[in-house]
Design a protein around this motif. Structure first.
Motif, PDB file in Angstrom:
ATOM      1  N   LEU A  95      61.929  -3.804 -19.007  1.00 50.76           N
ATOM      2  CA  LEU A  95      61.034  -4.206 -17.920  1.00 50.76           C
ATOM      3  C   LEU A  95      60.932  -3.225 -16.767  1.00 50.76           C
ATOM      4  N   THR A  96      61.949  -2.440 -16.553  1.00 53.03           N
ATOM      5  CA  THR A  96      61.907  -1.517 -15.418  1.00 53.03           C
ATOM      6  C   THR A  96      60.650  -0.634 -15.419  1.00 53.03           C
ATOM      7  N   PRO A  97      60.232  -0.120 -16.567  1.00 53.33           N
ATOM      8  CA  PRO A  97      59.062   0.778 -16.558  1.00 53.33           C
ATOM      9  C   PRO A  97      57.768   0.152 -16.074  1.00 53.33           C
ATOM     10  N   ILE A  98      57.672  -1.169 -16.111  1.00 51.87           N
ATOM     11  CA  ILE A  98      56.410  -1.802 -15.705  1.00 51.87           C
ATOM     12  C   ILE A  98      56.076  -1.533 -14.238  1.00 51.87           C
ATOM     13  N   ILE A  99      57.115  -1.505 -13.423  1.00 50.91           N
ATOM     14  CA  ILE A  99      56.898  -1.385 -11.976  1.00 50.91           C
ATOM     15  C   ILE A  99      55.950  -0.243 -11.652  1.00 50.91           C
ATOM     16  N   GLY A 100      56.288   0.939 -12.151  1.00 49.42           N
ATOM     17  CA  GLY A 100      55.485   2.122 -11.868  1.00 49.42           C
ATOM     18  C   GLY A 100      54.039   1.911 -12.264  1.00 49.42           C
ATOM     19  N   THR A 101      53.844   1.354 -13.434  1.00 52.43           N
ATOM     20  CA  THR A 101      52.489   1.142 -13.935  1.00 52.43           C
ATOM     21  C   THR A 101      51.666   0.334 -12.950  1.00 52.43           C
ATOM     22  N   ILE A 102      52.263  -0.750 -12.450  1.00 53.29           N
ATOM     23  CA  ILE A 102      51.521  -1.593 -11.520  1.00 53.29           C
ATOM     24  C   ILE A 102      51.251  -0.869 -10.216  1.00 53.29           C
ATOM     25  N   GLN A 103      52.268  -0.163  -9.717  1.00 53.97           N
ATOM     26  CA  GLN A 103      52.079   0.551  -8.458  1.00 53.97           C
ATOM     27  C   GLN A 103      50.977   1.597  -8.598  1.00 53.97           C
ATOM     28  N   ASN A 104      50.878   2.192  -9.760  1.00 55.21           N
ATOM     29  CA  ASN A 104      49.805   3.155  -9.985  1.00 55.21           C
ATOM     30  C   ASN A 104      48.440   2.504  -9.834  1.00 55.21           C
ATOM     31  N   VAL A 105      48.278   1.360 -10.455  1.00 56.34           N
ATOM     32  CA  VAL A 105      47.008   0.657 -10.328  1.00 56.34           C
ATOM     33  C   VAL A 105      46.720   0.363  -8.864  1.00 56.34           C
ATOM     34  N   GLY A 106      47.736  -0.055  -8.143  1.00 59.23           N
ATOM     35  CA  GLY A 106      47.555  -0.401  -6.738  1.00 59.23           C
ATOM     36  C   GLY A 106      47.115   0.801  -5.901  1.00 59.23           C
ATOM     37  N   ALA A 107      47.489   1.986  -6.344  1.00 53.94           N
ATOM     38  CA  ALA A 107      47.198   3.190  -5.562  1.00 53.94           C
ATOM     39  C   ALA A 107      45.724   3.574  -5.634  1.00 53.94           C
ATOM     40  N   ILE A 108      45.032   3.057  -6.634  1.00 59.52           N
ATOM     41  CA  ILE A 108      43.617   3.408  -6.779  1.00 59.52           C
ATOM     42  C   ILE A 108      42.779   2.767  -5.672  1.00 59.52           C
ATOM     43  N   GLU A 109      41.872   3.531  -5.124  1.00 62.19           N
ATOM     44  CA  GLU A 109      40.938   2.963  -4.140  1.00 62.19           C
ATOM     45  C   GLU A 109      39.689   2.529  -4.892  1.00 62.19           C
ATOM     46  N   ALA A 110      39.506   1.237  -5.010  1.00 61.39           N
ATOM     47  CA  ALA A 110      38.348   0.740  -5.746  1.00 61.39           C
ATOM     48  C   ALA A 110      38.165  -0.730  -5.396  1.00 61.39           C
ATOM     49  N   PRO A 111      36.998  -1.288  -5.694  1.00 54.73           N
ATOM     50  CA  PRO A 111      36.776  -2.711  -5.413  1.00 54.73           C
ATOM     51  C   PRO A 111      37.780  -3.559  -6.189  1.00 54.73           C
ATOM     52  N   LEU A 112      38.098  -4.700  -5.635  1.00 52.61           N
ATOM     53  CA  LEU A 112      39.064  -5.577  -6.292  1.00 52.61           C
ATOM     54  C   LEU A 112      38.633  -5.916  -7.714  1.00 52.61           C
ATOM     55  N   ALA A 113      37.353  -6.085  -7.901  1.00 54.10           N
ATOM     56  CA  ALA A 113      36.865  -6.418  -9.243  1.00 54.10           C
ATOM     57  C   ALA A 113      37.376  -5.403 -10.260  1.00 54.10           C
ATOM     58  N   VAL A 114      37.364  -4.147  -9.852  1.00 53.10           N
ATOM     59  CA  VAL A 114      37.820  -3.093 -10.759  1.00 53.10           C
ATOM     60  C   VAL A 114      39.338  -3.144 -10.937  1.00 53.10           C
ATOM     61  N   LEU A 115      40.051  -3.220  -9.823  1.00 53.16           N
ATOM     62  CA  LEU A 115      41.515  -3.264  -9.899  1.00 53.16           C
ATOM     63  C   LEU A 115      41.988  -4.460 -10.715  1.00 53.16           C
ATOM     64  N   ALA A 116      41.387  -5.594 -10.456  1.00 53.29           N
ATOM     65  CA  ALA A 116      41.804  -6.805 -11.160  1.00 53.29           C
ATOM     66  C   ALA A 116      41.582  -6.651 -12.657  1.00 53.29           C
ATOM     67  N   ASP A 117      40.445  -6.087 -13.001  1.00 54.12           N
ATOM     68  CA  ASP A 117      40.178  -5.832 -14.409  1.00 54.12           C
ATOM     69  C   ASP A 117      41.247  -4.947 -15.019  1.00 54.12           C
ATOM     70  N   ARG A 118      41.615  -3.917 -14.298  1.00 57.63           N
ATOM     71  CA  ARG A 118      42.645  -3.015 -14.798  1.00 57.63           C
ATOM     72  C   ARG A 118      43.976  -3.749 -14.968  1.00 57.63           C
ATOM     73  N   LEU A 119      44.304  -4.584 -13.977  1.00 63.25           N
ATOM     74  CA  LEU A 119      45.571  -5.306 -14.058  1.00 63.25           C
ATOM     75  C   LEU A 119      45.586  -6.223 -15.276  1.00 63.25           C
ATOM     76  N   VAL A 120      44.492  -6.933 -15.466  1.00 62.30           N
ATOM     77  CA  VAL A 120      44.412  -7.828 -16.618  1.00 62.30           C
ATOM     78  C   VAL A 120      44.569  -7.027 -17.907  1.00 62.30           C
ATOM     79  N   ASP A 121      43.827  -5.947 -17.969  1.00 65.68           N
ATOM     80  CA  ASP A 121      43.904  -5.095 -19.156  1.00 65.68           C
ATOM     81  C   ASP A 121      45.318  -4.589 -19.380  1.00 65.68           C
ATOM     82  N   MET A 122      45.902  -4.105 -18.308  1.00 63.84           N
ATOM     83  CA  MET A 122      47.266  -3.589 -18.389  1.00 63.84           C
ATOM     84  C   MET A 122      48.207  -4.682 -18.901  1.00 63.84           C
TER      85      MET A 122
END
Lengths: 229, 229
Positions: A95-122
């Motif tokens: 589980l430790t590796p997941i953290i980075g992945t999520i933080q990466n998504v959070g670092a993107i500047e984009a509309p929530l619709a896009v980020l949320a889609d990425r999170l779901v996909d991830m």
DNA sequence: TATAAATGACTGACTAGTCAGTCATAAATA
DNA sequence: TATTTATGACTGACTAGTCAGTCATTTATA
């Protein structure tokens, strides 16, 4: 440096783990022996994941783990202090590796619709469709009886995820993309994912559940809530 | 009549359960003996709930259940066929009554905002703040290893809840109170409740979670999604 | 009503089996 | 050869489930 040794001696086998991790011992890369040793360790973890997720912690026999890893039972104790230690390191490693992945998504500047889609996909690709789903299930089903593991998981994984998701939501709320209230409960965003994990283990055979569709629907509903204002 | 005997012999103790349930044997209400017997049974169930939710199914010793119920271990086997049977009947006894409660809420003609509030309230008061929370937690944590119990729970409880919630959502969608998509996944509505149950067992000591507030927030967000159209 | 017989609820010591963890021995490696 | 790594038989602690015997309560009889 002395500290490093102490710490790992506590969690895993007395000496070996420390040696392996500190194997950047100046010269000479990993020797054949060390490589083999890491493989063994991984084989044990793989076998353990299989058995633990099929039978649960208590019901899992280390004899079976050994058999599956094609080693003798005693060998397990060369790599892990005891059964609980094995369980804990399994969770840590997965589980430790997941953290980075999520933080990466959070670092993107984009509309929530896009980020949320990425999170779901991830989530679907990196968790739900992998063994990590089983590890999270184990965390859910066994965590209560291992307060230390629950604490580790909260401190090292969950709190970071919550923080990252909250940050994303706050920014989106500031831009008027969602109600600010959502940032108070980042758990809401993840809730369907958890439900899917539980559901898939218990009821899929009676009524299969399309995780991706459910999570996408959920996100759409939440986002729609601010289209109005 | 012969059938009755066979059936109950399967689920509980050989003979007694049948006799007790069919105790409307023409004349004479429940004798002192029968009353006492029912009390005993309940005492065992109470003790079992306590032990199972504290330690999980496997780790629970029937000796401890007996001690807590202030009876001898052997007595348990006069009332329940075995440990698993005891577990199953515990779940049945605790969760079956919920169905009616939910269906009652569904029968009310009122805006979704009102029904949803009632459901949240019902969940918090009748589940989250009672032992039923622990039983649901047990269902989540142990259900996977007891396919029969999972099936019973799905068939007798969950499917009815899902159906009732779905009906409510469909009606609301028809009135334009929520997106019709929500009715495809009634699980979404309940998800935060489940998350709260899991969370409370694992992480409350690090970061307490206000269930009622979270569920209310969630409902508001979902309802807001159709205010627009 | 008083006494005897029958019932069946209850007990807890016991059996049979399980499994985590150990350690003397063997194999592999340097 | 010396040292490290691996083996698996073994031990000891633990527990689900059993069952022969006890005793309070109920029923039948005088």
């Amino acid at each position: 440096m002395a500290a490093r040794r102490t710490v790992s001696a506590k969690t895993a086998s007395p000496e070996k783990a420390a040696r392996l991790r500190a194997s950047a011992k100046a010269r000479s890369g990993p020797t054949a022996r060390e490589a083999r040793s890491l493989e063994r360790r991984q084989a044990i973890l793989d076998a353990a994941l299989e058995e633990f997720s099929a039978r649960g912690f208590e019901a899992t026999r280390l004899d079976d783990v050994a058999k599956r890893a094609k080693i003798a039972k005693g060998t397990i104790y060369l790599y892990f202090r005891d059964k609980e230690s094995l369980f804990q390191e399994l969770i840590r490693d997965m589980l430790t590796p997941i953290i980075g992945t999520i933080q990466n998504v959070g670092a993107i500047e984009a509309p929530l619709a896009v980020l949320a889609d990425r999170l779901v996909d991830m989530f679907v690709r990196e968790v739900f469709e992998t063994r990590r789903k089983d590890v999270i299930r184990l965390m859910i089903t066994e965590g209560r009886r291992f307060p230390k593991i629950a604490e580790f998981y909260y401190r090292e994984v969950l709190s970071h995820i919550i923080a990252a998701v909250r940050a994303i939501l706050r920014r989106a709320a500031a831009r008027g993309e969602v109600s600010a209230a959502l940032a108070d409960f980042p758990q809401i965003l993840v809730a369907p994912g958890l439900v899917a994990i539980v559901w898939s283990g218990l009821f899929d055979r009676f009524e299969p559940l399309d995780v991706r569709a459910m999570m996408k629907t959920h996100v759409e509903l939440l986002l729609a809530s601010r289209k109005a204002s």
